[in-house]
Scaffold this active site. Structure first.
Site, PDB file in Angstrom:
ATOM      1  CB  SER A   1      -0.870  -0.117   1.180  1.00 34.82           C
ATOM      2  OG  SER A   1      -1.724   1.121   1.131  1.00 34.82           O
TER       3      SER A   1
ATOM      4  CG  ASP B   1      -2.929   4.376  -1.249  1.00 38.14           C
ATOM      5  OD1 ASP B   1      -3.604   3.940  -2.675  1.00 38.14           O
ATOM      6  OD2 ASP B   1      -3.173   3.394  -0.493  1.00 38.14           O
TER       7      ASP B   1
ATOM      8  CG  ASP C   1      -2.882  -0.241  -2.251  1.00 37.92           C
ATOM      9  OD1 ASP C   1      -2.875   0.789  -1.875  1.00 37.92           O
ATOM     10  OD2 ASP C   1      -3.673  -1.314  -1.828  1.00 37.92           O
TER      11      ASP C   1
ATOM     12  CG  ASP D   1      -6.401   0.959  -1.365  1.00 35.84           C
ATOM     13  OD1 ASP D   1      -5.681   1.758  -1.158  1.00 35.84           O
ATOM     14  OD2 ASP D   1      -6.653  -0.128  -0.639  1.00 35.84           O
TER      15      ASP D   1
END
Length: 542
Positions: A193, A331, A333, A335
């Site tokens: 992440s 961010d 990743d 999401d």
């Protein structure tokens, strides 16, 4: 389809195979053959010094504590467990750690095997015998070690005999789409992440994107992984590689209404938005995009965490330079997404939750809107005014998704920039949050700064962090000091007065206490912060 009853005397089982009972003789035969699941198993009599010697198996006899302080067998087992890197990589919501120590390819293999065991044995009825439902879907982000970790994870998963589908380099929200688009027992994204480039990990979900957290399976996966070791297996069915870009784009594009001309600066943070934003939004009429940091080779121009104000500086400057309508920072990743207005001012995600809640309540009057307990009181005020039902929830995607599904909520938002959508399987999507903002700007035909100004009713502290070695003691002190307030312990401790409130909670990912406070005005906020913060420990800037 129910499991067959265990035969009389068949009370043992291998770790992760609780539904398959075996006899004492079979158990001893597996120990004799050095079966890979025997080390650490609760039925391993040889480790406990209770069985007959088995050729080729090293035994450990119980150690008795004498005056000299010899260690007992339970103490040795605890020491062994503490040394196992498996116990250093599991967090509250996912697997995350530094690569390669403690998160090595060997550890990834064990987690892959344990995850497949858990997800496959969680199937019920006819699904258990359906090959398609016994399929695990795997994706990965752009980090340099993600391909190797994903391969090791896949190898471990295939060792259970199940099928694996590899959907390649994706944003995390695509895993939730994939587990709804295809029959499967679950999905896994290889990612860390927003963490630095030396970190990696795994986000795990069940069928239909069902969240897997500490209390919904992650602890059991850790237990299984700790009981197994990497081993060679015969080749099973080949890994199937699937490209979901077309159906994924079609799924998100159906939510995008015709938009007015908009100029947008998008900072991909050198993460997965750099790959997927062009795939999903290229060719959108009236949308002009100024890209920042779209390269995705595993290195970051700035840390891929849009919650840190310093990481938005490049985006803010570009919005002002180009006269853009908004800026969006994803961010690592992709999401989650944080926005800035036409003046480069950061838009608090809880206030954006309030703005978007009004939009979704227009579509679904009377629906529930879920928000995390750190959010401004404005959120509940706006939801009630719009005829909806506000639902306050604990911090974290596992709790938010569960409550979204239980309430059939139309929309949800967290202070962290995660936004959840009923029509996206109650899951979070940074890309869909971007779509929702474009739609709102078009329908209202006002600037984002103007729309947000009516929501800036209270003075807020923002999230502040404190190093603290006695979190529970601190919670108790707070409860005593503010005993005349309305207090709850939904997540940490929340203290509420008519004109101000605060929440203090322990971080799930770092050894910190996190404070959020809001008051009717700035003077009251500063006074209450001065009063409270000495109780919380040493302030840190992250």
């Amino acid at each position: 389809m129910s499991s067959k009853p265990a035969k009389p005397g068949y009370t043992r089982y291998c770790p992760g195979e609780e539904s398959v009972k075996i006899s004492d003789a079979v158990c001893m035969g597996r120990r004799r053959a050095n079966f890979h699941k025997c080390p650490g198993c609760q039925f391993n009599d040889d480790e406990r010094g209770l069985g007959e010697p088995v050729p080729g198996v090293t035994t450990q006899r119980p150690l008795v504590v004498h005056v000299q302080g010899q260690r007992t067998q339970p103490a040795l087992r605890k020491e062994r467990d503490d040394m196992d890197p498996i116990h250093r990589v599991f967090k509250a919501y996912d697997v995350r750690a530094i690569v390669p120590d403690p998160l090595s390819e060997d550890v990834a293999w064990r987690i892959g095997n344990a995850t497949a065991q858990f997800l496959r044995t969680s199937l019920s009825g006819y699904d258990r015998s359906d090959d398609a439902m016994n399929t695990l879907i795997i994706g990965r982000d752009m980090r340099s070690h993600s391909p190797a970790l994903a391969r090791a994870f896949i190898e471990g998963a295939r060792a259970t005999g199940g099928r694996v589908v590899d959907i390649g380099m994706i944003d995390t929200s695509q895993i939730y789409f994939a587990t709804n688009h295809m029959p499967c027992c679950g999905g896994v994204q290889t990612t860390a992440s927003h963490n630095p480039s030396n970190y990696n990990g795994f986000k795990i979900c069940g069928p239909k994107g069902k969240p897997i957290g500490q209390d919904t399976g992650l602890r059991e996966i850790e237990r299984i992984a700790a009981a197994i070791s990497r081993h060679r297996v015969l080749d099973g069915e080949p890994v199937r590689v699937v490209d979901l870009s077309e159906p994924y784009r079609a799924q998100l594009q159906r939510f995008l209404q015709p938009i007015r001309p908009l100029k947008v600066v998008v900072d991909a943070s050198n993460g997965m938005a750099g790959r997927w934003f062009p795939i999903l939004f290229s060719g959108t009429p009236n949308l002009t995009v100024i890209p920042l940091n779209f390269e995705h080779d595993g290195e970051f121009v700035h840390p891929p965490n849009p919650l840190v104000e310093a990481n938005l500086a490049q985006l803010q400057a570009a919005v002002r330079e180009h006269g853009a309508d908004i800026g969006a920072c994803f961010d690592g990743d992709a999401d989650r997404c944080v926005f800035v207005d036409e003046n480069g001012r950061t838009v608090p995600s809880d206030l954006l939750t309030a703005l978007l809640a009004e939009e979704y309540l227009r579509q679904r009057p009377g629906a529930t809107i879920v928000y995390d307990l750190r959010s401004s009181r404005v959120v509940a005020d706006v939801v009630r005014r719009a005829g909806g039902i506000p639902r306050r929830e604990r911090v974290g995607h596992v709790f938010m998704k569960r409550t979204m599904a239980e309430c059939d909520a139309a929309f949800g938002g967290e202070l962290s920039g995660h936004f959840y959508f009923r029509d996206f399987y109650y899951c979070d999507s940074g890309m869909l949050a971007f779509v929702a903002v474009l739609n709102a700007l078009t329908r209202r035909n006002q600037s984002l700064g103007t729309l947000m100004s009516s929501l800036c009713v209270y003075a807020a502290s923002g999230e502040r962090n404190f190093e603290n070695e006695d979190k529970q003691g601190t919670f108790a002190k707070i409860s005593r000091q503010y005993s005349d307030a309305e207090i709850d312990q939904l997540d940490g401790v929340t203290v509420q007065y008519p004109d101000w409130w605060f929440n203090v909670r322990a971080s799930n990912t770092e050894p910190l206490l996190r404070l959020n406070m809001e008051a009717a005005n700035r003077e009251l906020l500063e006074r209450r912060l001065a009063e409270l913060t000495p109780l919380l420990g040493h302030p840190v800037d992250h």
